[in-house]
Design an enzyme around this catalytic site. Structure first.
Site, PDB file in Angstrom:
ATOM      1  N   HIS B  50      42.737  56.379 -12.632  1.00 14.66           N
ATOM      2  CA  HIS B  50      41.663  55.789 -11.837  1.00 14.66           C
ATOM      3  C   HIS B  50      42.247  54.929 -10.715  1.00 14.66           C
ATOM      4  CE1 HIS B  50      38.334  56.226 -15.145  1.00 14.66           C
ATOM      5  NE2 HIS B  50      38.811  57.376 -14.722  1.00 14.66           N
ATOM      6  N   GLU B  52      41.870  51.849  -9.910  1.00 11.80           N
ATOM      7  CA  GLU B  52      42.385  50.538 -10.328  1.00 11.80           C
ATOM      8  C   GLU B  52      43.797  50.667 -10.883  1.00 11.80           C
ATOM      9  OE1 GLU B  52      39.579  51.981 -11.189  1.00 11.80           O
ATOM     10  OE2 GLU B  52      37.969  50.571 -11.646  1.00 11.80           O
ATOM     11  N   CYS B 102      35.532  51.111 -15.055  1.00 12.43           N
ATOM     12  CA  CYS B 102      34.969  51.797 -16.220  1.00 12.43           C
ATOM     13  C   CYS B 102      35.227  50.978 -17.475  1.00 12.43           C
ATOM     14  CB  CYS B 102      35.578  53.192 -16.367  1.00 12.43           C
ATOM     15  SG  CYS B 102      37.298  53.183 -16.904  1.00 12.43           S
ATOM     16  N   CYS B 111      39.482  50.795 -17.555  1.00  9.47           N
ATOM     17  CA  CYS B 111      40.065  49.987 -16.478  1.00  9.47           C
ATOM     18  C   CYS B 111      39.712  48.513 -16.645  1.00  9.47           C
ATOM     19  CB  CYS B 111      39.564  50.474 -15.127  1.00  9.47           C
ATOM     20  SG  CYS B 111      40.245  52.063 -14.677  1.00  9.47           S
ATOM     21  N   ALA B 178      32.156  75.076  10.223  1.00 11.75           N
ATOM     22  CA  ALA B 178      33.349  74.846  11.042  1.00 11.75           C
ATOM     23  C   ALA B 178      33.060  75.371  12.427  1.00 11.75           C
ATOM     24  CB  ALA B 178      34.561  75.549  10.434  1.00 11.75           C
ATOM     25  N   ARG B 203      37.514  74.504  -2.888  1.00 14.41           N
ATOM     26  CA  ARG B 203      37.180  75.688  -3.706  1.00 14.41           C
ATOM     27  C   ARG B 203      37.705  75.534  -5.127  1.00 14.41           C
ATOM     28  NH1 ARG B 203      39.127  80.020   0.614  1.00 14.41           N
ATOM     29  NH2 ARG B 203      37.465  79.808   2.164  1.00 14.41           N
ATOM     30  N   ASP B 219      33.189  89.278   7.764  1.00 20.56           N
ATOM     31  CA  ASP B 219      34.459  88.549   7.603  1.00 20.56           C
ATOM     32  C   ASP B 219      35.314  89.081   6.453  1.00 20.56           C
ATOM     33  OD1 ASP B 219      33.407  86.989   9.607  1.00 20.56           O
ATOM     34  OD2 ASP B 219      32.859  85.305   8.303  1.00 20.56           O
ATOM     35  N   LEU B 223      37.773  83.952  -0.375  1.00 17.35           N
ATOM     36  CA  LEU B 223      37.140  82.756  -0.947  1.00 17.35           C
ATOM     37  C   LEU B 223      37.817  82.319  -2.247  1.00 17.35           C
ATOM     38  CD1 LEU B 223      33.390  83.674  -0.274  1.00 17.35           C
ATOM     39  CD2 LEU B 223      34.861  82.198   1.109  1.00 17.35           C
TER      40      LEU B 223
END
Lengths: 336, 336
Positions: B50, B52, B102, B111, B178, B203, B219, B223
């Site tokens: 995390h 912290e 947390c 944390c 884009a 992705r 196209d 992906l």
């Protein structure tokens, strides 16, 4: 890395005043004592204190809590006050400056003298001032046994400084465009007061606006500084047009102390130092070889875009800096 | 104002990892001792420490120069090391966190326990964690007599946190676009490796990509996450198309462990938590009522734009955050 962090804060602050400091450079300064940031400030414009003076003024207040200094607006008065009252409180402090502190007696004493007299421990400078009569600050500081470091984020600082270096030796020309997020430029897409205020502030600084004849006929603009309380300056106008016949009731023709040229060439630019081109893609095509930088406002809107069917020349840019301007984005860019 | 400055640094750092921390929130933390910044770090992603923990690890190193801690990568190991070795060096330090620390024992201890054990002087929290099982950190800290301040730049912190709050209770959907600076979207205008890497990282996090049938046919995309060394995950695909006939040699159909749906409706979204929509204005029109945020890459290019003659629905946005992504701009925005 720590030095880079503080210089980056100074550079970022200076960009807020980019173009508005004309004919002075945009400069930022950060004062740090024992690692603690006391101030992050920039030069706000000609006639106002330099960045170092602003930052040391604020830092003095932070260290002493003495509000007297906050009332002082002129650089001379701040200098005098600090000379008398500093009591060596800066002797463990570092000042980070994006540009070498000036070393000449102009309207005010030099910043390098202020730093020397206040006995700062260290000065970190992003880039030197090589071309100007104000250079020589580093030499003075070194003679005064102040620890001087030069060249931190130098590339970024030189970019920030570029308009100044250009208008010092010749002239600086930028192309202003305002568009929607999807590229619509009809109507001059600026969405908020903050961006409009900035444009009027720009008009208060620049010498000349170049605008296309069609824009003048369709938009009937005023191109003045009416949003600013204290401005009496309105830039001259070059209407770039083959057809020299214009309705003279269009407001821009009726602004006091303004020259308006109607020309089919750009020769007039040689009589000016700081020039803004307004327009769309036709104007961009006509002027792209004389443009130093682009200033692009992007409104946060997407909608039908029907004005972009004409061929546009390929222009590849590098983004220099992006700032939120009210709800818009304000992007400084240069040709790649 | 000082607290706001440090929290703003933490927020800015956290935005660098926005979306990449899924299913965790994007969180940033700054450790400051006697006004001096020791660290500015963020949570880098699920399974990693995390914010912290990252910030306290770096701060420990800055204060002790003990490189042992830099070798520790797991949150558990860093916790253990700091419990044993902190020697009260943090007892004049403040940690600034964009989200309440947390308070639950998951894969690692909470944390809030780390902050308690290290005896920090003060904790400044931008916004509370109201909805999650991890909440309760503030109570623990207060019981331990740590000075706790809550609500600094809360609005900005809630914006940063929004995807987390959304995917916790339901699902979060963003529309990725884009474009060139002047709005050209044909070809997917991303200019640089940094932006492409970020898209592949996305992705690796999302569950589902929604894409239009025409984009798939024209196209022929893959992906997948091939640019990432250690990713084995490839998101499922929903091709939004009336015509269900596709050439199955298009690469996206041949990725292991992937479901591909071809549908003329969006019902499938209810089985997913973190969804990206790819496409142009037709896709935007079809999906605009389900979009939480927009992610817009703007390449630094201007050129002929001939694809935008179709009517586009007016969409008004608010910019949330803008980051340079290599030579591109990466803008997070939401519907106004």
């Amino acid at each position: 890395m720590v030095d880079e962090f503080f210089i980056s804060l100074a550079i970022k602050k200076a960009w807020e005043y980019q173009f508005l400091t004309y004919p002075n450079p945009a400069v930022g300064a950060v004062v740090v004592k024992d690692g603690k940031i006391l101030s992050i400030l920039a030069h706000h414009g000609a006639g106002k204190p330099h960045a170092e003076v602003e930052a040391l003024k604020e830092a003095y207040y932070k260290l002493t809590n003495d509000k007297t200094i906050l009332k002082l607006k002129s650089s001379n008065k701040i200098h005098e006050f600090l000379y008398k009252n500093h009591n060596n409180i800066f002797n463990t402090s570092t000042i980070y400056v994006t540009l070498e502190p000036c070393n000449h007696y102009g309207k005010t004493p030099p910043c390098s003298l202020l730093v020397e007299k206040l006995k700062l421990k260290k000065v970190v400078i992003a880039t030197l001032d090589l071309n100007s009569e104000a250079s020589g600050g580093v030499d003075r500081l070194k003679k005064a046994n102040i620890n001087v470091k030069v060249g931190v984020l130098e590339k970024e600082a030189k970019e920030l400084l570029y308009p100044f270096t250009k208008w010092q030796k010749d002239k600086f020309i930028f192309f202003k465009m305002a568009q929607s997020l999807n590229g619509e430029i009809t109507g001059g897409y600026i969405s908020c007061d903050e961006s409009l205020d900035f444009v009027h502030e720009l008009r208060d600084k620049i010498d000349l606006i170049i605008i296309g004849g069609n824009s003048v006929r369709v938009d009937r603009p005023t191109l003045d500084t009416r949003r600013l309380k204290n401005s009496t300056k309105n830039p001259d106008i070059l209407i770039y047009s083959r057809d020299k016949n214009f309705d003279k009731s269009i407001p821009l023709f009726n602004i006091p102390n303004r020259k308006v040229f109607i020309e089919d060439n750009l020769n007039e630019i040689n009589n000016y130092k700081f020039i803004m081109i307004e327009g769309g893609y036709e104007m961009l095509k006509a002027t792209k070889n004389i443009i130093d930088w682009h200033l692009i406002f992007i409104a946060p809107k997407i909608f039908s875009n029907t004005n972009l069917n004409k061929p546009i020349p390929l222009i590849e840019l590098n983004y220099l800096h992006t700032i939120k301007s009210g709800v818009d984005l304000k992007i400084f860019a240069k040709i790649k």
